[in-house]
Design an enzyme around this catalytic site. Sequence first.
Site, PDB file in Angstrom:
ATOM      1  N   THR A  45       0.853  -1.185   0.000  1.00  0.00           N
ATOM      2  CA  THR A  45       0.000   0.000   0.000  1.00  0.00           C
ATOM      3  C   THR A  45       0.893   1.240   0.000  1.00  0.00           C
ATOM      4  OG1 THR A  45      -0.131   0.380   2.407  1.00  0.00           O
ATOM      5  CG2 THR A  45      -1.559  -1.329   1.478  1.00  0.00           C
ATOM      6  N   CYS A  46       0.254   2.418  -0.001  1.00  0.00           N
ATOM      7  CA  CYS A  46       1.046   3.651  -0.024  1.00  0.00           C
ATOM      8  C   CYS A  46       1.864   3.812   1.253  1.00  0.00           C
ATOM      9  CB  CYS A  46       0.135   4.859  -0.227  1.00  0.00           C
ATOM     10  SG  CYS A  46      -1.112   5.067   1.049  1.00  0.00           S
ATOM     11  N   ASN A  47       1.486   3.113   2.322  1.00  0.00           N
ATOM     12  CA  ASN A  47       2.198   3.261   3.589  1.00  0.00           C
ATOM     13  C   ASN A  47       2.783   1.963   4.121  1.00  0.00           C
ATOM     14  OD1 ASN A  47       2.335   5.951   4.536  1.00  0.00           O
ATOM     15  ND2 ASN A  47       0.123   5.943   4.822  1.00  0.00           N
ATOM     16  N   ARG A  48       2.594   0.871   3.404  1.00  0.00           N
ATOM     17  CA  ARG A  48       2.981  -0.419   3.972  1.00  0.00           C
ATOM     18  C   ARG A  48       3.511  -1.353   2.889  1.00  0.00           C
ATOM     19  NH1 ARG A  48       1.958  -2.135   8.796  1.00  0.00           N
ATOM     20  NH2 ARG A  48       0.506  -0.410   9.152  1.00  0.00           N
ATOM     21  N   SER A 103      -1.522   1.475  11.918  1.00  0.00           N
ATOM     22  CA  SER A 103      -1.639   2.503  10.878  1.00  0.00           C
ATOM     23  C   SER A 103      -0.968   3.788  11.333  1.00  0.00           C
ATOM     24  CB  SER A 103      -3.110   2.776  10.561  1.00  0.00           C
ATOM     25  OG  SER A 103      -3.726   1.639  10.010  1.00  0.00           O
ATOM     26  N   GLU A 108      -7.244   4.032  11.248  1.00  0.00           N
ATOM     27  CA  GLU A 108      -7.625   4.186   9.845  1.00  0.00           C
ATOM     28  C   GLU A 108      -8.041   2.820   9.300  1.00  0.00           C
ATOM     29  OE1 GLU A 108      -5.868   6.599   6.044  1.00  0.00           O
ATOM     30  OE2 GLU A 108      -4.448   5.555   7.315  1.00  0.00           O
ATOM     31  N   GLY A 179      -5.233  11.262  -9.371  1.00  0.00           N
ATOM     32  CA  GLY A 179      -5.369   9.823  -9.185  1.00  0.00           C
ATOM     33  C   GLY A 179      -6.781   9.450  -8.768  1.00  0.00           C
ATOM     34  N   GLY A 181      -7.678   6.055  -7.790  1.00  0.00           N
ATOM     35  CA  GLY A 181      -7.706   4.725  -7.192  1.00  0.00           C
ATOM     36  C   GLY A 181      -8.546   4.780  -5.924  1.00  0.00           C
ATOM     37  N   GLU A 182      -8.277   3.856  -5.002  1.00  0.00           N
ATOM     38  CA  GLU A 182      -9.059   3.803  -3.757  1.00  0.00           C
ATOM     39  C   GLU A 182      -8.989   5.116  -2.981  1.00  0.00           C
ATOM     40  OE1 GLU A 182      -9.252   1.246   0.420  1.00  0.00           O
ATOM     41  OE2 GLU A 182      -7.783   0.723  -1.115  1.00  0.00           O
TER      42      GLU A 182
END
EC number: 1.2.1.70
Length: 400
Positions: A45-48, A103, A108, A179, A181-182
């Site tokens: 993911t963007c953070n993981r 998170s 989140e 963007g 996306g989600e």
Amino acid sequence: MIGVIGVKRNVDIAIREKLALYPKKHKKYVGELLNSFKEVVILNTCNRTEIYFNCTEEISEDEIFDKIFNVFNWNDDLKKYMFLSKEKRAVTHLMEVICGFHSRILGEDQILGQIKGAYKTAISDNSISSELQKMFEIAIACGKKFKTECKMFEVPVSSVSISINSALLKGCRKFMVLGYGEIGKLAIKHLLSHKVECIYLIVRDKSKASDLEGEIVEVLDFNEKNQVINEIDCIVSCTAAPHTVVRNEDIKTEGETIHIYDLAVPRDVDKELSEKERVILKDIDEISKIDDKNKKIRKERMEEYKHIVEESIDEFLNWLKIREVSSKIRNIKIRENEICSERIKTFSNKGNGENAKLAERMIKSTADAYVNRAIELLKSEALKGSDSYCAEIIEKIFLT
């Protein structure tokens, strides 16, 4: 052995960018990982960035790091920024992650959908089949239960909501979202729930967002973004691009203040833009530090419902223990059927048809009663971790 290797918490975004994975190479990554591991799930993911694995052979921690780093072509100098958890610690990590305990913005819940997506992709890739599959199934059920019972929707939070609320408090009314996306969809949804003047949505394929066209939302492609970029108050950028999408030269030096919230890893926005006086740029690390009034409430509520996480950990570990004796149970049931068949055949040769049917039922029910009791005892001892001696006795009774 079940394990997970991932980026440590609070590692600087500049390092996380070097460890980010590109979705287009996913199939290649999985194929190479399956050469070394029995099962694999990639959570990206963007953070993981985390890789969950299951291997049948004993393998050292150094070998695990080497195999995974070779697949992703990561520099060995980055190993110090990674963690490796095995067995119960790996299970605990996943259960806590899916409930939002790890998170960057506590609580989140986007991570639940992201883990569900990673699980579905792994099913599609045929990269999970046994222990990891069960672990993720229990984790997803855990995340859903936690979300429902904890009622975190009453104190909503996400990097998107914090960014947009922060921008609105600063008086921003003209927005650009890069963007779809989600995260981009969440940004649009959040903006449409507020009174904003206009929203420019920048996408690669305009047809994917054509339903949004209206009085407030205007959909543009990336080639058109610079036509309006200097007219807006705020940019929320959340693409999956491996390169910069907002360059230093895109924004003029002179003009009204523009707030930029870069939610992407790797970063979408040229960090040199922060040197321009009119630009206030925040990356995902800075966004996660923005204090909001719900933070304390979320923390207290999450701790109150942490028992759901602990119950799910126990559920999976107990499943593993029972699974370890399943082959013994299967052999006992096979032997039971063999013995019953022998006894029934012997009686049938001696008695009449009606008596034989009655005898068959009695022999089978008597055997079931004793065998099922033995199986219950074996399962009970397995859950206590003391099944080896019990299994030895039962095997001597039923299998020799």
